[in-house]
Enzyme design. Structure first.
Site, PDB file in Angstrom:
ATOM      1  N   GLU A 182       0.973  -1.318  -0.033  1.00  0.00           N
ATOM      2  CA  GLU A 182       0.190  -0.010  -0.005  1.00  0.00           C
ATOM      3  C   GLU A 182       0.994   0.994   0.044  1.00  0.00           C
ATOM      4  O   GLU A 182       1.871   1.280   0.965  1.00  0.00           O
ATOM      5  CB  GLU A 182      -1.055   0.013   1.322  1.00  0.00           C
ATOM      6  CG  GLU A 182      -1.937   0.900   1.230  1.00  0.00           C
ATOM      7  CD  GLU A 182      -2.867   1.205   2.225  1.00  0.00           C
ATOM      8  OE1 GLU A 182      -2.611   0.238   3.330  1.00  0.00           O
ATOM      9  OE2 GLU A 182      -3.343   2.111   2.968  1.00  0.00           O
ATOM     10  N   ARG A 221       4.824 -12.881   9.811  1.00  0.00           N
ATOM     11  CA  ARG A 221       5.569 -11.428   9.504  1.00  0.00           C
ATOM     12  C   ARG A 221       7.205 -11.830  10.175  1.00  0.00           C
ATOM     13  O   ARG A 221       7.163 -12.366  11.127  1.00  0.00           O
ATOM     14  CB  ARG A 221       4.815 -10.282  10.734  1.00  0.00           C
ATOM     15  CG  ARG A 221       3.538 -10.163  10.011  1.00  0.00           C
ATOM     16  CD  ARG A 221       3.108  -8.951  10.854  1.00  0.00           C
ATOM     17  NE  ARG A 221       3.564  -7.693  10.800  1.00  0.00           N
ATOM     18  CZ  ARG A 221       2.978  -6.756   9.885  1.00  0.00           C
ATOM     19  NH1 ARG A 221       1.842  -7.257   9.161  1.00  0.00           N
ATOM     20  NH2 ARG A 221       3.512  -5.587   9.506  1.00  0.00           N
ATOM     21  N   LYS A 276       4.297   1.077   9.552  1.00  0.00           N
ATOM     22  CA  LYS A 276       4.567   2.375   8.450  1.00  0.00           C
ATOM     23  C   LYS A 276       3.795   3.572   9.401  1.00  0.00           C
ATOM     24  O   LYS A 276       4.251   4.588   9.291  1.00  0.00           O
ATOM     25  CB  LYS A 276       3.736   1.918   7.267  1.00  0.00           C
ATOM     26  CG  LYS A 276       4.569   1.471   6.283  1.00  0.00           C
ATOM     27  CD  LYS A 276       3.985   1.415   4.825  1.00  0.00           C
ATOM     28  CE  LYS A 276       3.112   0.239   4.920  1.00  0.00           C
ATOM     29  NZ  LYS A 276       2.364   0.030   3.564  1.00  0.00           N
TER      30      LYS A 276
HETATM   31  P1  ATP Z   1       2.471  -2.287   7.982  1.00  0.00           P
HETATM   32  O1  ATP Z   1       1.621  -2.782   9.008  1.00  0.00           O
HETATM   33  O2  ATP Z   1       3.934  -1.574   8.275  1.00  0.00           O
HETATM   34  O3  ATP Z   1       1.792  -0.834   7.477  1.00  0.00           O
HETATM   35  P2  ATP Z   1       1.243  -3.443   5.761  1.00  0.00           P
HETATM   36  O4  ATP Z   1       1.069  -4.955   6.044  1.00  0.00           O
HETATM   37  O5  ATP Z   1       0.091  -2.564   6.120  1.00  0.00           O
HETATM   38  O6  ATP Z   1       2.388  -3.111   6.855  1.00  0.00           O
HETATM   39  P3  ATP Z   1       1.509  -3.387   3.035  1.00  0.00           P
HETATM   40  O7  ATP Z   1       2.121  -2.371   2.431  1.00  0.00           O
HETATM   41  O8  ATP Z   1       0.030  -3.777   3.141  1.00  0.00           O
HETATM   42  O9  ATP Z   1       2.138  -3.236   4.666  1.00  0.00           O
HETATM   43  O10 ATP Z   1       2.301  -5.024   2.768  1.00  0.00           O
HETATM   44  C1  ATP Z   1       2.627  -5.302   1.624  1.00  0.00           C
HETATM   45  C2  ATP Z   1       2.976  -6.696   1.705  1.00  0.00           C
HETATM   46  O11 ATP Z   1       4.128  -6.819   2.528  1.00  0.00           O
HETATM   47  C3  ATP Z   1       1.682  -7.542   2.137  1.00  0.00           C
HETATM   48  O12 ATP Z   1       1.695  -8.683   1.785  1.00  0.00           O
HETATM   49  C4  ATP Z   1       2.294  -7.623   3.673  1.00  0.00           C
HETATM   50  O13 ATP Z   1       1.610  -8.941   4.347  1.00  0.00           O
HETATM   51  C5  ATP Z   1       3.771  -7.774   3.677  1.00  0.00           C
HETATM   52  N1  ATP Z   1       4.424  -7.238   4.997  1.00  0.00           N
HETATM   53  C6  ATP Z   1       4.220  -6.186   5.516  1.00  0.00           C
HETATM   54  N2  ATP Z   1       4.953  -6.314   6.704  1.00  0.00           N
HETATM   55  C7  ATP Z   1       5.376  -7.482   6.989  1.00  0.00           C
HETATM   56  C8  ATP Z   1       6.477  -8.181   7.827  1.00  0.00           C
HETATM   57  N3  ATP Z   1       6.765  -7.457   8.986  1.00  0.00           N
HETATM   58  N4  ATP Z   1       6.876  -9.159   7.402  1.00  0.00           N
HETATM   59  C9  ATP Z   1       6.728  -9.865   6.200  1.00  0.00           C
HETATM   60  N5  ATP Z   1       5.560  -9.282   5.516  1.00  0.00           N
HETATM   61  C10 ATP Z   1       5.183  -8.266   5.543  1.00  0.00           C
HETATM   62 MG    MG Z   2      -1.667  -3.006   4.926  1.00  0.00          MG
END
Ligand code: ATP
Ligand code: MG
Length: 563
Positions: free
Chosen positions: A37, A263, A273
């Protein structure tokens, strides 16, 4: 550590191999995607997801899409999209022509929503967010039907059209799927499909004022792109039934499957983020690429290499169980990698002058120094030596403590690559600070050995006072001083490490440092691994960032404390 090819298959690879064997994969091979995102920069956790998705595609000769999941225009920006692409390329992955945006599918998603309404499978609800929450029930209690659930199809169509036209304010109406308010899975209790949001979208501008929700957008985007294995993190496990509901809507031809893995979490790091954005917006760090940030931009500016990070995430493996990895494991991978690739230089961070009284004034000689003892191909460089040299202040002691083998009056040490010297006296200023150390050198010890085979215990690095550059050196440490930031007080800001950056002005580095470029990997002998700062370094005023110390003093300290 087994080689990559020898390691056992992870659970996703097993699923893929099984699918391939049983003809469940279409002709073009598997299709994965990395779906960030664009509401912030990528962090180290994302590296795991990137490596997993792109490596699977590579290994099984399929492809991996980059999909920007841009359904929240209020928080998303083009700056983030550019940064995300840049970071993935830095890691060495390429999505080719397969760059997609969830917003590319807004028309199709809208048509599907209208179709659901026509088929009586979706309705426009006027409950407020608060009421909706109340009606949803709890994990132990079923929800209740909204009074609007039985609105007529005609009225639903009219209201949804009015929502699209911008005739209703934000929060007044929501389009919901009609599934089951008593489902044990909360995500199936009539999930929202569309909400009203008056925000200009980075790509679709003001075309839309209704935006599709994640649980509706994501599975359908996967289906449209022909994704075969949709890999996400464990928090989406509960959403899988909603995912399967969306991909089985009539008329959707391809059925992707969702798989969840744990994760990546690391001690001392925040991987959210939202929290990282807070640090940036409140000036607690210098930006998303502050070298202390656990962002890809941050570690990159700090001097971590993509190979080290790939090594780190591959050592961690792909599991179903959440865990927290030790920061020191990451640093171990970084050191291993840098030990092989870093060019060695001598830098004196806290200089004190040594005058070699028996060395001719004005004479300069050059010593051949190896650039990397771990890499025979790295070659050598010339280091200038003269009567006036600088050594680290801590490499001299006026009154040596027991076991101190470095320089003190009457003691002989080796100057790396050069001669043996013996301290003979000191000069001090009015405050008692040592301003000059007098020494003599042994001309027969050139290159670091003597004809009589005499041994010395200490070796110091040094630079020639008139043959060095002055630079700023930024000594970075962990951004947080607690393994789990915020655990003690509930506020992660309380755990910010006040010593996470110590700036040294006027470090003295051998001349060769002037040739170092952004992206070079360096070791300042005995001081740590360093890189040229990509933002602030200038040819006439270089800035170096400490990537990582040479040894893990923290791990040792922990061992000593019996932790
Ligand atoms: P955040 O909670 O940091 O905002 P998010 O999951 O909302 O992270 P996205 O941009 O939606 O961030 O994530 C893109 C991809 O990366 C998704 O498939 C998500 O599952 C994966 N991802 C995010 N954080 C992690 C992590 N700590 N370990 C492994 N994969 C991750
Ligand atoms: Mg997300």
């Amino acid at each position: 550590m087994p080689e990559v090819s020898e390691r056992p298959l992870n659970f996703i690879e097993k699923i893929i191999e099984d699918d391939l064997k049983n003809g469940r994969v279409p002709e073009g091979g598997i299709v994965t995607r990395f779906p960030p995102e664009p509401n912030g920069y990528l962090h180290i956790g994302h590296i795991k997801s990137i490596c997993l998705n792109f490596s699977l595609a590579e290994k099984y000769h399929g492809r991996c899409h980059l999909r920007l999941d841009d359904t929240n225009p209020a928080k998303e920006e083009n700056e983030y999209i550019d940064a995300i692409k840049d970071d993935i390329r830095w890691l060495g992955f390429d999505w080719g022509e397969h760059e997609y945006y969830a917003s590319d599918y807004y028309d199709q998603l809208y048509e599907i929503a209208v179709r659901l309404i026509r088929e009586g499978k979706a309705y426009v609800d006027s409950l407020s967010a608060e009421q909706m929450k109340e009606y949803r029930g709890t994990l132990t209690e079923p929800g209740r039907n909204s009074p609007d659930r039985d609105r007529s199809i005609e009225e639903n169509l009219r209201l949804f059209e009015e929502m699209r036209q911008g005739l209703h304010p934000e929060g007044s109406y929501t389009l919901r799927a009609k599934i089951d308010m008593a489902s044990p899975n909360m995500n199936l209790r009539d999930p929202a499909l569309y909400r009203i949001k008056f925000a200009t979208h980075p790509r679709t501008g003001d075309k839309w004022c209704i935006y599709p929700m994640y649980d509706f957008t994501h599975p359908i985007s996967d289906a449209i792109e022909g994704i075969t294995h949709s890999i996400c993190t464990l928090e989406f496990e509960d959403h899988r039934p909603a995912y399967d509901w969306a991909t089985s809507i009539d008329g959707i031809e391809h059925t992707p499957h969702q798989y969840e893995f744990a994760r990546l979490n690391i001690t001392y790091c925040l991987m959210s983020k939202r929290k990282l954005l807070y640090l940036v917006n409140n000036g607690l760090v210098s930006g998303w690429d502050d070298p202390r940030m656990p962002t890809v931009a941050g570690i990159r500016r700090r001097g971590y290499s993509p190979q080290a990070m790939k090594d780190f995430v591959s050592r961690v493996g792909v599991a179903k169980v959440e865990g927290v990895l030790d920061f020191s494991l990451m640093e171990f991978c970084v050191r291993e990698d840098l030990n092989r690739r870093a060019r060695r230089l001598m830098a004196v961070l806290d200089p004190v002058e040594v005058v070699i009284d028996n060395y001719p004034e004005g004479q300069v000689e050059y010593f051949e120094a190896e650039n990397n003892p771990e890499d025979a191909d790295a070659g050598t460089r010339k280091v200038a030596f003269s009567k006036h040299i600088l050594i680290e202040r801590e490499d001299f002691m006026e009154v040596p403590v027991k076991g101190y083998h470095r320089l003190y009056i009457g003691n002989e040490v080796r100057l790396k690559y050069a001669y043996y010297i013996t301290a003979t006296g000191i000069e001090k200023d009015d405050d008692g600070n040592i301003t000059l150390i007098h020494a003599t050198y042994d001309p027969l010890s050139r290159g670091g050995q003597t004809p009589d085979g005499r041994k010395v215990r200490g070796t110091s690095h040094w630079v020639s006072k008139d043959h060095c550059i002055k630079a700023e050196v930024r000594q970075y440490d962990k951004l947080f001083s607690s393994e789990n930031p915020g655990q003690a007080t509930g506020n992660y800001l309380d755990d910010l490490n006040p010593d996470s950056l110590v700036v040294i002005n006027g470090a003295c580095i051998e001349q060769e440092a002037a040739n170092a470029k952004v992206g070079d990997y360096l070791q300042f002998i005995r001081n740590g691994y360093y890189c040229v700062d990509s933002r602030d370094s200038r040819p006439d005023r270089m800035v170096f960032n400490r990537t990582v110390t040479l040894k893990d003093s923290w791990a040792k300290q922990k061992a000593r404390m019996g932790l």
